[in-house]
Design an enzyme around this catalytic site. Structure first.
Site, short mmCIF file in Angstrom:
data_model
loop_
_atom_site.label_atom_id
_atom_site.label_comp_id
_atom_site.label_asym_id
_atom_site.label_seq_id
_atom_site.Cartn_x
_atom_site.Cartn_y
_atom_site.Cartn_z
N GLU A 48 1.15 -1.05 0.00
CA GLU A 48 -0.19 0.05 0.23
C GLU A 48 0.81 1.59 0.05
O GLU A 48 1.67 1.10 0.78
CB GLU A 48 -0.66 0.14 1.48
CG GLU A 48 -1.59 1.21 1.34
CD GLU A 48 -2.87 1.30 2.84
OE1 GLU A 48 -2.90 2.76 3.06
OE2 GLU A 48 -3.24 0.20 2.91
N ARG A 52 0.72 10.46 1.00
CA ARG A 52 0.26 11.46 2.10
C ARG A 52 1.86 12.12 0.86
O ARG A 52 2.08 13.39 1.85
CB ARG A 52 1.26 10.66 3.09
CG ARG A 52 0.35 9.74 3.70
CD ARG A 52 0.59 9.75 4.91
NE ARG A 52 -0.06 8.61 5.47
CZ ARG A 52 0.13 7.34 6.67
NH1 ARG A 52 1.07 8.39 7.33
NH2 ARG A 52 -1.03 7.05 7.90
N THR A 76 -4.71 6.20 2.29
CA THR A 76 -4.78 6.84 2.24
C THR A 76 -5.42 8.37 1.18
O THR A 76 -4.74 9.55 1.02
CB THR A 76 -3.47 8.49 2.92
OG1 THR A 76 -2.48 7.14 3.85
CG2 THR A 76 -3.85 9.59 3.34
N LYS A 136 -11.16 -1.86 7.26
CA LYS A 136 -10.13 -1.12 7.92
C LYS A 136 -10.49 -0.52 9.09
O LYS A 136 -11.46 0.35 9.34
CB LYS A 136 -9.33 -0.33 6.30
CG LYS A 136 -7.87 0.58 8.23
CD LYS A 136 -7.01 1.43 6.62
CE LYS A 136 -6.60 2.25 7.37
NZ LYS A 136 -5.41 3.54 6.35
#
Length: 219
Positions: A48, A52, A76, A136
């Site tokens: 993943e 960011r 994110t 999640k």
């Protein structure tokens, strides 16, 4: 919104049985390929890449081109624009820290499974109302860890979780022992000092240990 590709036919199908997912925040593009190769050599294929940093999309694209055995996703992801950019960069799944119906829609438009984040019973109910039962749990350690999953699973027996946030090797084993957990996400196998030093051998060993392989002196 198009029907979501969300459960066993979605995120778990793409992850293909992998249960440990490194959460990678890549600031320096030059580390992307060697980092991915070290993790894959260590037995971890699902990666993943968090959105960011300014380098995230390029890093995802570089790994997709050079490490085809890696199963890449974008994390994110906070809005549809990021979801579409991730899809264009080679992502095969989308992850968010919370639940966004607009991100779910963009992911469905791109035919990518979406793993939304939840932290409360209310958020789980909202996700279930739109058909999502693979979720999640974030931030897992801060919202109660193993005890929280056990408690939440009583009213939501069909939900399966991927805890992320504050997960280390020890707690990953505790989470993975739970039938309600299908995978864990974390960064303990990619310590920043090892990435900065280009110590790919250490990262490979940590990845191997994370997936239950034999430990070495580097772990």
């Amino acid at each position: 919104m198009p029907p979501p590709d969300h459960s066993i036919s979605g995120i778990e199908r793409v992850w293909n049985g992998e249960r440990v997912v490194p959460v990678l925040t890549i600031a320096d593009r030059s580390t992307a390929i060697p980092l991915a190769r070290a993790l894959v050599r260590g037995g971890i294929r699902v990666l993943e890449i968090t959105f960011r940093t300014a380098a995230a999309a390029d890093a995802l694209r570089m790994i997709a081109d050079s490490v085809p055995e890696a199963i890449l996703g974008a994390g994110t992801v906070l809005d549809p624009r990021q979801a579409m950019r991730a899809a264009e960069s080679g992502a095969r799944f989308i992850v968010s820290p919370g639940f966004g119906a607009d991100v779910a829609g963009a992911s469905a438009d791109a035919s990518l499974p979406y793993l939304p984040g939840v932290a409360t019973a209310t958020e789980i109910m909202g996700a279930l109302s739109l058909g999502f039962d693979r979720l999640k749990l974030f931030p897992a350690a801060q919202v109660g860890g193993v005890a929280a999953i056990r408690a939440l699973s009583a009213p939501f027996p069909d939900v399966r979780f991927c805890p992320t946030g504050g997960v280390d090797r020890r707690s990953s084993l505790e989470y993975l022992a739970l039938p309600q957990v299908f995978a864990v996400g974390g960064s303990w196998m990619v310590p920043p000092d090892a990435v900065a030093a280009g110590d790919w051998q250490r990262i490979e060993a940590l990845a191997r240990a994370a997936t239950g392989g034999p430990e070495t002196a580097f772990a």
